[in-house]
Write a protein that holds these residues in place. Structure first.
Motif, PDB file in Angstrom:
ATOM      1  N   ALA A 165      33.448 -21.046  30.196  1.00  0.00           N
ATOM      2  CA  ALA A 165      32.605 -19.970  30.712  1.00  0.00           C
ATOM      3  C   ALA A 165      33.490 -18.944  31.396  1.00  0.00           C
ATOM      4  N   PHE A 166      33.069 -17.690  31.346  1.00  0.00           N
ATOM      5  CA  PHE A 166      33.820 -16.644  32.028  1.00  0.00           C
ATOM      6  C   PHE A 166      32.858 -15.623  32.614  1.00  0.00           C
ATOM      7  N   LEU A 167      33.273 -15.062  33.719  1.00  0.00           N
ATOM      8  CA  LEU A 167      32.481 -14.081  34.452  1.00  0.00           C
ATOM      9  C   LEU A 167      32.983 -12.689  34.105  1.00  0.00           C
ATOM     10  N   THR A 168      32.059 -11.815  33.730  1.00  0.00           N
ATOM     11  CA  THR A 168      32.384 -10.435  33.408  1.00  0.00           C
ATOM     12  C   THR A 168      31.194  -9.571  33.783  1.00  0.00           C
ATOM     13  N   ARG A 169      31.274  -8.296  33.524  1.00  0.00           N
ATOM     14  CA  ARG A 169      30.142  -7.410  33.780  1.00  0.00           C
ATOM     15  C   ARG A 169      29.513  -7.047  32.451  1.00  0.00           C
ATOM     16  N   SER A 170      28.169  -6.973  32.433  1.00  0.00           N
ATOM     17  CA  SER A 170      27.463  -6.721  31.198  1.00  0.00           C
ATOM     18  C   SER A 170      26.058  -6.216  31.498  1.00  0.00           C
ATOM     19  N   THR A 171      25.413  -5.691  30.459  1.00  0.00           N
ATOM     20  CA  THR A 171      24.008  -5.305  30.549  1.00  0.00           C
ATOM     21  C   THR A 171      23.110  -6.358  29.910  1.00  0.00           C
ATOM     22  N   ALA A 172      23.696  -7.469  29.451  1.00  0.00           N
ATOM     23  CA  ALA A 172      22.912  -8.539  28.822  1.00  0.00           C
ATOM     24  C   ALA A 172      21.943  -9.130  29.842  1.00  0.00           C
ATOM     25  N   LYS A 173      20.727  -9.424  29.355  1.00  0.00           N
ATOM     26  CA  LYS A 173      19.702  -9.979  30.241  1.00  0.00           C
ATOM     27  C   LYS A 173      19.518 -11.466  29.962  1.00  0.00           C
ATOM     28  N   SER A 174      19.217 -12.204  31.016  1.00  0.00           N
ATOM     29  CA  SER A 174      18.976 -13.633  30.890  1.00  0.00           C
ATOM     30  C   SER A 174      18.070 -14.086  32.025  1.00  0.00           C
ATOM     31  N   ASP A 175      17.206 -15.047  31.731  1.00  0.00           N
ATOM     32  CA  ASP A 175      16.339 -15.624  32.757  1.00  0.00           C
ATOM     33  C   ASP A 175      17.002 -16.801  33.450  1.00  0.00           C
ATOM     34  N   ARG A 176      18.035 -17.362  32.829  1.00  0.00           N
ATOM     35  CA  ARG A 176      18.732 -18.517  33.397  1.00  0.00           C
ATOM     36  C   ARG A 176      19.858 -18.066  34.306  1.00  0.00           C
ATOM     37  N   THR A 177      20.182 -18.900  35.288  1.00  0.00           N
ATOM     38  CA  THR A 177      21.258 -18.590  36.224  1.00  0.00           C
ATOM     39  C   THR A 177      22.208 -19.769  36.332  1.00  0.00           C
ATOM     40  N   ILE A 178      23.382 -19.503  36.910  1.00  0.00           N
ATOM     41  CA  ILE A 178      24.381 -20.540  37.106  1.00  0.00           C
ATOM     42  C   ILE A 178      25.068 -20.282  38.447  1.00  0.00           C
ATOM     43  N   ASP A 179      25.423 -21.346  39.135  1.00  0.00           N
ATOM     44  CA  ASP A 179      26.197 -21.239  40.368  1.00  0.00           C
ATOM     45  C   ASP A 179      27.671 -21.196  39.981  1.00  0.00           C
ATOM     46  N   TRP A 180      28.345 -20.118  40.346  1.00  0.00           N
ATOM     47  CA  TRP A 180      29.729 -19.909  39.957  1.00  0.00           C
ATOM     48  C   TRP A 180      30.668 -20.433  41.026  1.00  0.00           C
ATOM     49  N   ASP A 181      31.965 -20.474  40.733  1.00  0.00           N
ATOM     50  CA  ASP A 181      32.986 -21.023  41.623  1.00  0.00           C
ATOM     51  C   ASP A 181      33.060 -20.316  42.978  1.00  0.00           C
ATOM     52  N   ASP A 182      32.669 -19.054  43.011  1.00  0.00           N
ATOM     53  CA  ASP A 182      32.756 -18.302  44.262  1.00  0.00           C
ATOM     54  C   ASP A 182      31.537 -18.504  45.162  1.00  0.00           C
TER      55      ASP A 182
END
Length: 91
Positions: free
Chosen positions: A22-39
């Protein structure tokens, strides 16, 4: 510029489930699901079918095609080779 016509550009996590990457970036993609990231923040997550971590070209695990074996199998099945192998129409 009208603000209501622009898509929301925000941090999004893209996740390749087959590679466990998995990687974190910036986007306009939409999603209803979320994830807790390392930060410690929670970001929307978008699952993708393939990424650079699982694509055969980037991983070096590309399969080579046995074209000679395929040709032999075709000729055995359909009886090619002995009769006019010129490739064109016979008159």
């Amino acid at each position: 510029m009208q603000q209501d016509k622009q898509p929301d550009y925000r941090p999004v996590v893209f996740r390749d489930r087959t590679a466990g990457y998995a990687f974190l970036t910036r986007s306009t993609a939409k999603s209803d699901r979320t994830i807790d990231w390392d930060d410690g923040e929670t970001y929307p997550v978008v699952d993708v079918e393939i990424s650079s971590e699982s694509h055969p070209f980037y991983t070096g695990k590309a399969r080579t095609v046995d074209s000679e074996g395929r040709i032999d199998r075709f000729e055995r099945r359909f009886g090619g080779g002995e009769q006019g192998s010129g490739g064109g129409k016979d008159g």
